[in-house]
Design an enzyme around this catalytic site. Structure first.
Site, mmCIF file in Angstrom:
data_model
loop_
_atom_site.group_PDB
_atom_site.id
_atom_site.type_symbol
_atom_site.label_atom_id
_atom_site.label_comp_id
_atom_site.label_asym_id
_atom_site.label_seq_id
_atom_site.Cartn_x
_atom_site.Cartn_y
_atom_site.Cartn_z
ATOM 1 C CE LYS A 1 34.649 37.496 43.394
ATOM 2 N NZ LYS A 1 34.918 36.608 42.280
ATOM 3 N N GLY B 1 41.012 44.884 28.439
ATOM 4 C CA GLY B 1 41.698 44.411 29.643
ATOM 5 C C GLY B 1 42.667 43.301 29.312
ATOM 6 N N GLY C 1 44.992 41.699 31.376
ATOM 7 C CA GLY C 1 45.604 41.191 32.605
ATOM 8 C C GLY C 1 45.833 39.694 32.536
ATOM 9 C CB VAL D 1 41.600 36.350 31.946
ATOM 10 C CG1 VAL D 1 40.783 35.599 30.896
ATOM 11 C CG2 VAL D 1 41.466 35.663 33.296
HETATM 12 P P1 NAD Z 1 43.548 41.364 36.144
HETATM 13 O O1 NAD Z 1 43.429 42.303 37.291
HETATM 14 O O2 NAD Z 1 44.758 40.509 36.026
HETATM 15 O O3 NAD Z 1 43.425 42.167 34.749
HETATM 16 C C1 NAD Z 1 42.486 43.166 34.511
HETATM 17 C C2 NAD Z 1 43.102 44.099 33.471
HETATM 18 O O4 NAD Z 1 42.111 45.032 33.062
HETATM 19 C C3 NAD Z 1 44.290 44.912 33.993
HETATM 20 O O5 NAD Z 1 45.390 44.785 33.109
HETATM 21 C C4 NAD Z 1 43.749 46.338 34.054
HETATM 22 O O6 NAD Z 1 44.755 47.309 33.824
HETATM 23 C C5 NAD Z 1 42.723 46.309 32.945
HETATM 24 N N1 NAD Z 1 41.665 47.319 33.012
HETATM 25 C C6 NAD Z 1 41.010 47.789 34.098
HETATM 26 N N2 NAD Z 1 40.089 48.693 33.731
HETATM 27 C C7 NAD Z 1 40.161 48.800 32.376
HETATM 28 C C8 NAD Z 1 39.471 49.552 31.412
HETATM 29 N N3 NAD Z 1 38.510 50.411 31.739
HETATM 30 N N4 NAD Z 1 39.811 49.403 30.094
HETATM 31 C C9 NAD Z 1 40.782 48.553 29.735
HETATM 32 N N5 NAD Z 1 41.482 47.800 30.610
HETATM 33 C C10 NAD Z 1 41.171 47.923 31.917
HETATM 34 O O7 NAD Z 1 42.212 40.491 36.192
HETATM 35 P P2 NAD Z 1 41.977 39.080 35.513
HETATM 36 O O8 NAD Z 1 42.319 38.005 36.480
HETATM 37 O O9 NAD Z 1 42.573 39.075 34.149
HETATM 38 O O10 NAD Z 1 40.386 39.078 35.413
HETATM 39 C C11 NAD Z 1 39.725 39.875 34.445
HETATM 40 C C12 NAD Z 1 38.226 39.796 34.673
HETATM 41 O O11 NAD Z 1 37.801 38.440 34.595
HETATM 42 C C13 NAD Z 1 37.765 40.298 36.055
HETATM 43 O O12 NAD Z 1 36.485 40.869 35.923
HETATM 44 C C14 NAD Z 1 37.663 39.020 36.863
HETATM 45 O O13 NAD Z 1 36.759 39.133 37.938
HETATM 46 C C15 NAD Z 1 37.154 38.054 35.805
HETATM 47 N N6 NAD Z 1 37.462 36.652 36.090
HETATM 48 C C16 NAD Z 1 38.763 36.277 36.251
HETATM 49 C C17 NAD Z 1 39.045 34.946 36.550
HETATM 50 C C18 NAD Z 1 40.461 34.472 36.718
HETATM 51 O O14 NAD Z 1 40.683 33.251 36.778
HETATM 52 N N7 NAD Z 1 41.451 35.352 36.789
HETATM 53 C C19 NAD Z 1 37.990 34.013 36.663
HETATM 54 C C20 NAD Z 1 36.680 34.456 36.462
HETATM 55 C C21 NAD Z 1 36.424 35.781 36.178
#
Ligand code: NAD
Length: 383
Positions: free
Chosen positions: A101, A200, A202, A204
């Site tokens: 990472k 969250g 975002g 996902v």
């Molecule tokens: P992202 O950055 O698009 O979305 C994260 C969301 O969480 C944002 O909208 C942010 O405002 C919100 N957030 C942050 N802190 C918060 C809190 N305390 N309370 C409520 N909301 C909060 O990220 P993503 O791509 O959707 O990924 C989400 C999680 O899943 C991360 O931990 C990431 O590492 C993990 N993940 C993502 C993927 C992927 O394909 N995108 C794959 C594996 C794991």
């Protein structure tokens, strides 16, 4: 995790550095890790860490997180925790990759420049393919396209010969994981009427809300972006709650889809869910919290299994034949069965589901099950 700074980087890296005067790379010794590098390019404003945990099964693959960490120690801890998680995720998913990472210490809204991304790509390139980067929180598929200007060792690009944004694939895997939890708890994978809380919204979490809406779930939503929370709550007839309340809402399934370490000593007593199944990496602050969840009777879908959809998708673009979404679609759909098997193993052994998944990953590492036998092919970079 103990760290100590070494006086000099290895000779291979030193000779590569001669060609790139502006990058400064310092090797950091971290127990249990193959290689951890601190990378600085003052001109480009780059301050980054690349952590390679384990390459027993293949080159390390893992995203690049861009985040304004409060300290270098925080960034190092995050990079190492995430890299270790990638080792287990890759092992369980049988993709023939290892765990790595990278983190860039910067505010993605203000500090992310093409120059910074290209300097980061140059550092990845120096590693000669032992680490392959991809998008992660704070970075996008379009950013990875810029990183590609300095290195071919990047996946999940906005490019016709790449696999693009992994989030839709991760989301489908998380949905299948939530169905596995319903099957285990209620004997049916139907989510009709189930109360599901998402932390969250975002890439996902936002998509998950939509999929769950169509499955008939009753949603409880929260994001630090309140405008986003309210918009999605209105669209999916959901209840919106503030970030400080989401972990404590009464629900069937809690889906953490924001940052890591949300299950800890402070949050555990507040939980009023029957199961936890979400996308966030490193949801447990430590392994002991898995035992506490078990003692509380809360079923936990191990994060590095349920969120492997994105990895399965990006790994597919490095196949000999080039990327096709149908292979990963099949594998992601069957994360459901892998999770049900893990719940069974955990029950038989009287251990937490996290421990059962970890043992499975470690067994495969020990006996090199799923080890890569052919080099990855970077189709977006014909040579
Ligand atoms: P992202 O950055 O698009 O979305 C994260 C969301 O969480 C944002 O909208 C942010 O405002 C919100 N957030 C942050 N802190 C918060 C809190 N305390 N309370 C409520 N909301 C909060 O990220 P993503 O791509 O959707 O990924 C989400 C999680 O899943 C991360 O931990 C990431 O590492 C993990 N993940 C993502 C993927 C992927 O394909 N995108 C794959 C594996 C794991």
């Amino acid at each position: 995790m103990s760290t100590k700074t070494l006086k000099s980087p290895d000779t291979e890296l030193l000779s590569a550095l001669v060609k790139n005067q502006s990058l400064q790379i310092k090797e950091i010794s971290v127990e249990g890790f193959e290689r951890v590098l601190h990378i600085v390019d003052k001109k480009a404003g780059l301050n980054a860490i690349i952590a390679i945990h384990n390459t027993q099964l293949g080159p390390a693959l893992g995203g690049t997180r861009i985040y304004p960490y409060a300290s270098f120690e925080d960034a190092l801890t995050d990079a190492c925790r995430l890299a270790e998680g990638m080792t287990y995720k890759s092992s369980v998913s049988e993709v023939g990759f290892g765990g790595g990472k990278s983190v860039i210490i910067a505010d993605p809204k203000k500090d992310k420049t093409p120059e910074l991304l290209r300097a980061f790509g140059a550092a990845v390139d120096l590693l000669g393919g032992s680490y392959i980067c991809a998008e992660d929180a704070g970075s996008t598929a379009a950013d990875m396209h810029i990183v590609r200007q300095s290195t071919k060792y990047v996946v999940g690009l906005a490019h016709s010969k790449s696999s693009g944004d992994p989030s839709p694939f991760t989301t489908w895997g998380v949905l299948r994981g939530i169905q596995s939890v319903a099957k285990r708890l209620y004997g049916s994978d139907s989510l009709e009427g189930k109360r599901i809380a998402i932390q969250g919204l975002g890439s996902v979490g936002g998509r998950l809300a939509e999929l769950l809406f169509w499955q008939g779930a009753q949603l409880i939503l929260s994001d630090i972006d309140t405008a986003k929370t309210e918009a999605l709550a209105a669209r999916y007839n959901a209840k919106a709650v503030p970030p400080s309340e989401i972990l404590g809402v009464e629900c069937d399934i809690l889906a953490p889809c924001a940052m890591g370490a949300v299950i800890n000593d402070t949050t555990l007593p507040k939980l009023r869910c029957k199961a936890i199944a979400g996308a966030a990496n490193n949801q447990l602050l430590s392994n002991i919290h898995a035992d506490r969840l078990k003692a509380m009777g809360i079923l936990y879908a191990p994060d590095f299994v349920i969120n492997a959809g994105g990895l399965l998708n990006v790994a597919a673009e490095l196949d000999d034949d080039g990327y096709s979404p149908t292979g990963p679609r099949y594998k992601i759909h069957h994360l459901y069965d892998t999770l049900l098997a893990i719940y069974d193993i955990a029950e038989r052994n009287g251990e937490s589901t996290h421990k059962a998944a970890l043992s499975l990953a470690e067994y495969r590492l020990k006996y090199s099950i799923g080890k890569r036998t052919f080099p990855p092919v970077f189709h977006h970079n014909p040579e």
